[in-house]
Design a protein around this motif. Structure first.
Motif, PDB file in Angstrom:
ATOM      1  N   HIS A  20       0.835  -1.208   0.000  1.00 36.87           N
ATOM      2  CA  HIS A  20       0.000   0.000   0.000  1.00 36.87           C
ATOM      3  C   HIS A  20       0.870   1.259   0.000  1.00 36.87           C
ATOM      4  O   HIS A  20       0.576   2.237  -0.697  1.00 36.87           O
ATOM      5  CB  HIS A  20      -0.924   0.003   1.215  1.00 36.87           C
ATOM      6  N   ARG A  24       1.146   4.401  -2.740  1.00 40.70           N
ATOM      7  CA  ARG A  24       0.977   5.799  -2.358  1.00 40.70           C
ATOM      8  C   ARG A  24       2.192   6.635  -2.767  1.00 40.70           C
ATOM      9  O   ARG A  24       2.045   7.756  -3.277  1.00 40.70           O
ATOM     10  CB  ARG A  24       0.761   5.893  -0.842  1.00 40.70           C
ATOM     11  N   HIS A 210      -6.915   2.039  10.316  1.00 39.34           N
ATOM     12  CA  HIS A 210      -7.066   1.677   8.908  1.00 39.34           C
ATOM     13  C   HIS A 210      -5.801   2.027   8.137  1.00 39.34           C
ATOM     14  O   HIS A 210      -5.131   3.030   8.420  1.00 39.34           O
ATOM     15  CB  HIS A 210      -8.270   2.383   8.280  1.00 39.34           C
ATOM     16  N   GLU A 212      -5.231   3.365   5.309  1.00 35.96           N
ATOM     17  CA  GLU A 212      -5.153   4.702   4.714  1.00 35.96           C
ATOM     18  C   GLU A 212      -4.738   5.744   5.752  1.00 35.96           C
ATOM     19  O   GLU A 212      -3.942   6.642   5.466  1.00 35.96           O
ATOM     20  CB  GLU A 212      -6.485   5.081   4.066  1.00 35.96           C
ATOM     21  N   ASP A 213      -5.283   5.624   6.961  1.00 32.29           N
ATOM     22  CA  ASP A 213      -4.862   6.520   8.037  1.00 32.29           C
ATOM     23  C   ASP A 213      -3.397   6.285   8.397  1.00 32.29           C
ATOM     24  O   ASP A 213      -2.646   7.232   8.670  1.00 32.29           O
ATOM     25  CB  ASP A 213      -5.736   6.310   9.276  1.00 32.29           C
ATOM     26  N   ASP A 216      -1.228   7.964   5.753  1.00 33.92           N
ATOM     27  CA  ASP A 216      -1.304   9.415   5.920  1.00 33.92           C
ATOM     28  C   ASP A 216      -0.434   9.872   7.088  1.00 33.92           C
ATOM     29  O   ASP A 216       0.277  10.881   6.991  1.00 33.92           O
ATOM     30  CB  ASP A 216      -2.751   9.855   6.168  1.00 33.92           C
TER      31      ASP A 216
END
Length: 309
Positions: A20, A24, A210, A212-213, A216
Motif C-alpha cells: 500500500h 501511495r 485503517h 489509509e490513516d 497518511d
C-alpha cells in the motif's frame, strides 16, 4: 521533507503495509525500489512502476549497489509472528536486517530512514501509552527485536548524520491483510457460519488503525518532523474488543454464530491483551485519524470480504 520526486527504497514492499505504501509513494511522484524476500509478501502486489528486488536482508551483501541513488529508506521488512516457536532466531533475523541496512546506508551515504516499530515494545503498559513511557518491557521476542532495532537506529541517529522516523504502530487493518483476527474470522465463518472459535476470552481490546490513516500518518510525520530521532505512536483514540470484531464480521456476513472460547486473557503467548497508544504527540504535529477503531474494523471487514469473494 517532501516525498514527491524522491528516490525511495521500501523493504518488505510486497507485504500488506509495504505494498500500500509503495502505491501511495508512486502516486505522490516518488521513484520506488521494493526489496522483499517474499516470506510474507506476494510479488503480484508490487506495482509495475516500482523496481523489484527479491533479496534476503539478513545477507549483508543484499543491498550492495542498490542504494546509490536512494534518498530515503522505509524499513518494514521483519519476521512478524509474535507467537513464534523460534524466538531467538526471530530476534537475530530482525536485528540483523536492520544492522545490515544501516551499514549499507552508511556505505552509500544515505541519511534518512523511516522504521516501522510496534506497540509491542511497551509490553503491558498503562493506557493510553505515551512515547516517553518507561521502562519498556516487551513480553515477546518480536517486541524485543523491535526495541533493539530502535536502539540501533537511535545510536546511529545521535552519533552520525542520520535522520530517523520511528513509528510505533497499533494494529493496522485494511485490504490485503492476512493472518490476523479479521480475515481469520471471515474465513472461519465462511466455512462454518454456526460456530466461531475465538482465541482467549474475547475481552482482549486494542486500537485498530485503517491502512489509509496509517499511510497518511507516516507521510505527514516524515514531512513535518525533523529531529535526529523522531518517535511517534500511530493509532486511534478508541479501541475494539475481539468480541466486538466478531460481532462486526458476523453482521457483515449476515450470520449469527455461537462463540466458543479457548480461554485465558491472551490469544497466544506474547499477546498483550489490552493496548491503546497515546497519539497526543502526533496530534500536536497536526494529524488525526479519520476512522475510529470500530470504523476501521468495519471498513476493513467489508474490503477483505470483497477481496475473498
Amino acid at each position: 521533507m517532501s516525498i514527491s520526486n524522491r528516490d525511495v527504497l521500501v523493504t518488505g514492499g510486497a507485504g500488506f503495509i509495504g505494498s500500500h505504501l509503495t502505491e501511495r509513494l508512486l502516486a505522490d511522484g516518488a521513484t520506488v525500489t521494493v526489496v522483499d524476500d517474499l516470506s510474507n509478501g506476494e510479488p503480484d502486489r508490487v506495482p509495475e512502476a516500482a523496481t523489484f528486488l527479491e533479496a534476503d536482508l539478513t545477507d549483508p551483501d543484499a543491498l550492495e549497489g542498490h542504494l546509490d541513488d536512494i534518498d530515503l529508506v522505509v524499513h518494514l521488512a521483519a519476521s512478524k509472528h509474535v507467537d513464534t516457536d523460534r524466538p531467538h532466531a526471530q530476534f537475530d533475523d530482525n536485528t540483523r536486517m536492520t544492522r545490515n541496512i544501516l551499514e549499507a546506508m552508511a556505505e552509500a551515504d544515505v541519511t534518512e530512514i523511516a522504521y516501522t516499530s510496534s506497540s509491542t515494545v511497551y509490553g503491558e503498559a498503562p493506557r493510553p501509552t505515551p512515547e516517553d513511557y518507561a521502562p519498556l518491557e516487551p513480553i515477546s521476542a518480536y517486541g524485543a527485536s523491535k526495541l533493539a532495532d530502535e536502539g540501533l537506529l537511535s545510536a546511529r541517529a545521535h552519533s552520525h548524520d542520520l535522520t530517523v522516523w520511528n513509528f510505533r504502530f497499533a494494529n493496522v487493518v485494511g485490504p490485503r491483510l492476512r493472518g490476523a483476527v479479521i480475515p481469520d474470522f471471515i474465513e472461519k465463518l465462511r466455512e462454518n457460519p454456526e460456530t466461531l472459535t475465538v482465541l482467549g476470552d474475547g475481552r482482549q481490546e486494542k486500537s485498530y488503525l485503517h491502512i489509509e490513516d496509517c499511510l497518511d500518518a507516516i507521510l505527514h510525520t516524515v514531512e513535518h518532523a525533523d529531529d535526529a530521532m523522531n518517535t511517534y505512536n500511530l493509532g486511534t483514540r478508541t479501541t475494539t474488543s475481539v468480541d466486538r470484531i466478531a460481532a462486526i464480521v458476523a453482521e457483515e456476513l449476515g450470520v449469527d454464530p455461537e462463540h466458543e472460547y479457548t480461554g485465558g486473557e491472551r490469544g497466544w503467548t506474547g499477546d498483550v491483551p489490552k493496548m491503546r497508544l497515546s497519539i497526543e504527540k502526533l496530534s500536536a504535529l497536526g494529524w488525526e485519524p479519520r476512522h475510529s477503531s470500530d470504523e476501521a474494523v468495519r471498513r476493513s471487514t467489508r474490503e477483505i470480504i470483497d477481496e475473498l469473494q
